[in-house]
Design a protein around this motif. Structure first.
Motif, PDB file in Angstrom:
ATOM      1  N   LEU A  37       0.843  -1.199   0.000  1.00  8.61           N
ATOM      2  CA  LEU A  37       0.000   0.000   0.000  1.00  8.61           C
ATOM      3  C   LEU A  37       0.874   1.243   0.000  1.00  8.61           C
ATOM      4  O   LEU A  37       1.983   1.250   0.555  1.00  8.61           O
ATOM      5  N   HIS A 200      -3.512   1.526  -4.140  1.00 11.92           N
ATOM      6  CA  HIS A 200      -3.697   2.668  -3.247  1.00 11.92           C
ATOM      7  C   HIS A 200      -5.172   2.804  -2.912  1.00 11.92           C
ATOM      8  O   HIS A 200      -5.593   3.770  -2.309  1.00 11.92           O
ATOM      9  N   GLU A 201      -5.970   1.788  -3.331  1.00 12.40           N
ATOM     10  CA  GLU A 201      -7.421   1.839  -3.117  1.00 12.40           C
ATOM     11  C   GLU A 201      -7.760   1.248  -1.751  1.00 12.40           C
ATOM     12  O   GLU A 201      -7.511   0.073  -1.499  1.00 12.40           O
ATOM     13  N   LEU A 202      -8.361   2.058  -0.896  1.00 13.90           N
ATOM     14  CA  LEU A 202      -8.676   1.583   0.454  1.00 13.90           C
ATOM     15  C   LEU A 202      -9.741   0.495   0.454  1.00 13.90           C
ATOM     16  O   LEU A 202      -9.671  -0.448   1.239  1.00 13.90           O
ATOM     17  N   SER A 203     -10.728   0.602  -0.463  1.00 11.66           N
ATOM     18  CA  SER A 203     -11.787  -0.413  -0.459  1.00 11.66           C
ATOM     19  C   SER A 203     -11.196  -1.782  -0.794  1.00 11.66           C
ATOM     20  O   SER A 203     -11.581  -2.793  -0.197  1.00 11.66           O
ATOM     21  N   LEU A 205      -8.070  -2.707  -0.250  1.00  7.17           N
ATOM     22  CA  LEU A 205      -7.274  -3.083   0.913  1.00  7.17           C
ATOM     23  C   LEU A 205      -8.139  -3.792   1.956  1.00  7.17           C
ATOM     24  O   LEU A 205      -7.809  -4.882   2.412  1.00  7.17           O
ATOM     25  N   TYR A 206      -9.273  -3.165   2.310  1.00  2.00           N
ATOM     26  CA  TYR A 206     -10.118  -3.719   3.370  1.00  2.00           C
ATOM     27  C   TYR A 206     -10.750  -5.046   2.960  1.00  2.00           C
ATOM     28  O   TYR A 206     -11.047  -5.878   3.793  1.00  2.00           O
ATOM     29  N   ARG A 230      -4.942  -0.413  11.056  1.00  4.98           N
ATOM     30  CA  ARG A 230      -6.048   0.454  11.496  1.00  4.98           C
ATOM     31  C   ARG A 230      -5.753   1.088  12.849  1.00  4.98           C
ATOM     32  O   ARG A 230      -6.172   2.197  13.136  1.00  4.98           O
ATOM     33  N   LEU A 241      -5.144   6.682   5.551  1.00  2.97           N
ATOM     34  CA  LEU A 241      -6.416   5.982   5.773  1.00  2.97           C
ATOM     35  C   LEU A 241      -7.590   6.959   5.866  1.00  2.97           C
ATOM     36  O   LEU A 241      -8.713   6.618   5.513  1.00  2.97           O
ATOM     37  N   ARG A 243      -7.646   9.692   4.198  1.00  2.00           N
ATOM     38  CA  ARG A 243      -7.603  10.417   2.924  1.00  2.00           C
ATOM     39  C   ARG A 243      -7.294  11.895   3.095  1.00  2.00           C
ATOM     40  O   ARG A 243      -7.875  12.752   2.446  1.00  2.00           O
TER      41      ARG A 243
END
Lengths: 262, 109
Positions: A37, A200-203, A205-206, A230, A241, A243
């Motif tokens: 990431l 780099h996409e948080l969605s 990642l989660y 987190r 995280l 943004r």
């Protein structure tokens, strides 16, 4: 304790005089999904290119199943690459070939299987990524999400032990991106593959990460679980995280000096 | 991968062991298609010793089943290890291939 599939030790790399990765060290667990990431320009795509042996580092080691690929001769490296599937940014399909031929290409190149077997394998791979019936389509006839899926089908052609994904959901709408993340989860669960995804996409990642490595300006600033990430109070991680844009890196006076060429 | 042929009651049994992968699948295909050409049925494939099967192996069995069906023959799998069963289930082939616990079950099924 999770078994290590890939170990990166003290990796340093340059583009010209510019240092891109600085003393990068971490492990990638076997059979899990590791997300690398970081923001744009942090060195994550460069790192991926080293992991698949496309670039040689200035120093450091990359051990895949205990073997250092940074010192391997091209021939030996090709043997390791056969166990890797790669989805490049933009999918990198060959536009002059149908989807079936794109997927069949690595199988024809690296095996002595009969054409009838290859055709069944190709249909299995395309079905796996939700593209049954698109065998005779050309890449230009597909949407962005379908191209990525076709790229994954090709990456899966030789049943790889390792799957590397460079920004798999970049440029896709949120629904299509979520569908792709589900596919990545499914591949890990069924085929027990070691997956490394740069994003780099948080969605993403989660959804897909079992293990996270975060880079900032060429250095590892976090390695561990999603929960650990987190819970981190590192301001660079919190900023990413949440943004938040980065603080200005230099003053107006520095900026003036830079553009004035002083 | 090794292939051993055997007989059990009225059936022909193919016992497989080792890894069925892109190197060994062509040999398996040759054996399987020659049994199809001889119209051998029922053919029981015993997976007990199989440690791994890749997509070329699955494709080979798809080809074998297609050949068997062309003359009304039966291809039956027995003792499929859990990891391999998962792959069959995922691809929905568990509902296409006839899968049994043992050769006796296969012959009464």
């Amino acid at each position: 304790m999770m078994e290590t599939a890939i170990e990166i030790r003290d990796l340093v790399t340059h583009y010209g005089d510019r240092e891109i990765l600085r003393d990068v060290s971490f492990s990638i667990p076997r059979g899990r999904t590791t997300v690398i990431l970081g923001g744009s320009g942090c060195g994550k795509s460069t790192l991926l290119k080293h992991l698949i042996g496309l670039l040689r580092p200035t120093k450091g080691a990359i051990l895949i199943n205990g073997m250092d690929i940074t010192v391997m001769k091209e021939e030996e490296l090709n043997g390791v690459r056969k166990r890797m599937g790669v989805l490049f940014q933009g999918a990198a399909l060959l536009n002059s070939m149908t989807l079936a031929d794109n997927v069949a290409l690595p199988i024809r190149e690296h095996t002595r299987l009969e054409e009838s077997t290859i055709q069944i394998m190709v249909r299995m791979k395309l079905d796996l990524v939700g593209l049954s019936g698109f065998e005779d389509f050309y890449p230009s006839q597909l949407s962005g999400g379908m191209k990525k899926r076709a790229g994954i089908a090709r990456a899966m052609a030789l049943d790889p032990e390792f799957l590397f994904l460079d920004e798999p959901s970049a440029g896709l709408d949120p629904v299509t991106a979520a569908g792709l993340d589900e596919l990545i989860l499914k591949l890990r669960n069924v085929f027990k593959m070691t997956i490394v995804a740069v994003t780099h996409e948080l969605s993403s990642l989660y959804t897909i990460a079992d293990h996270v490595v975060m880079l900032d300006r060429g250095q590892v600033i976090f390695k561990g679980s999603l929960e650990g990430l987190r819970a981190s109070d590192d301001p660079r991680i919190r900023g990413f995280l949440n943004r938040r844009p980065e603080a200005e890196s230099y003053s107006p006076e520095d900026y003036f000096r830079f553009i004035a060429g002083d | 991968m090794t292939i051993e042929m055997d007989k059990y009651r009225d059936a022909t049994v193919m016992r497989l062991s080792g890894e069925i992968d892109m190197y060994s699948s062509p040999g398996l295909r040759k054996e399987l298609l020659s049994l199809v050409a001889e119209r051998v049925s029922p053919l029981i494939v015993d997976f007990r010793g199989v440690s791994y099967i890749d997509s070329s192996g699955i494709a080979t069995f798809v080809e074998g089943l297609k050949g068997m069906r062309s003359f009304g023959g039966r291809l039956k799998f027995v003792a499929v290890p859990e990891g391999i069963m998962e792959i069959f289930t995922f691809s929905k082939l568990d509902r296409v291939f006839e899968i049994y616990g043992s050769a006796d079950e296969a012959l009464s099924g």
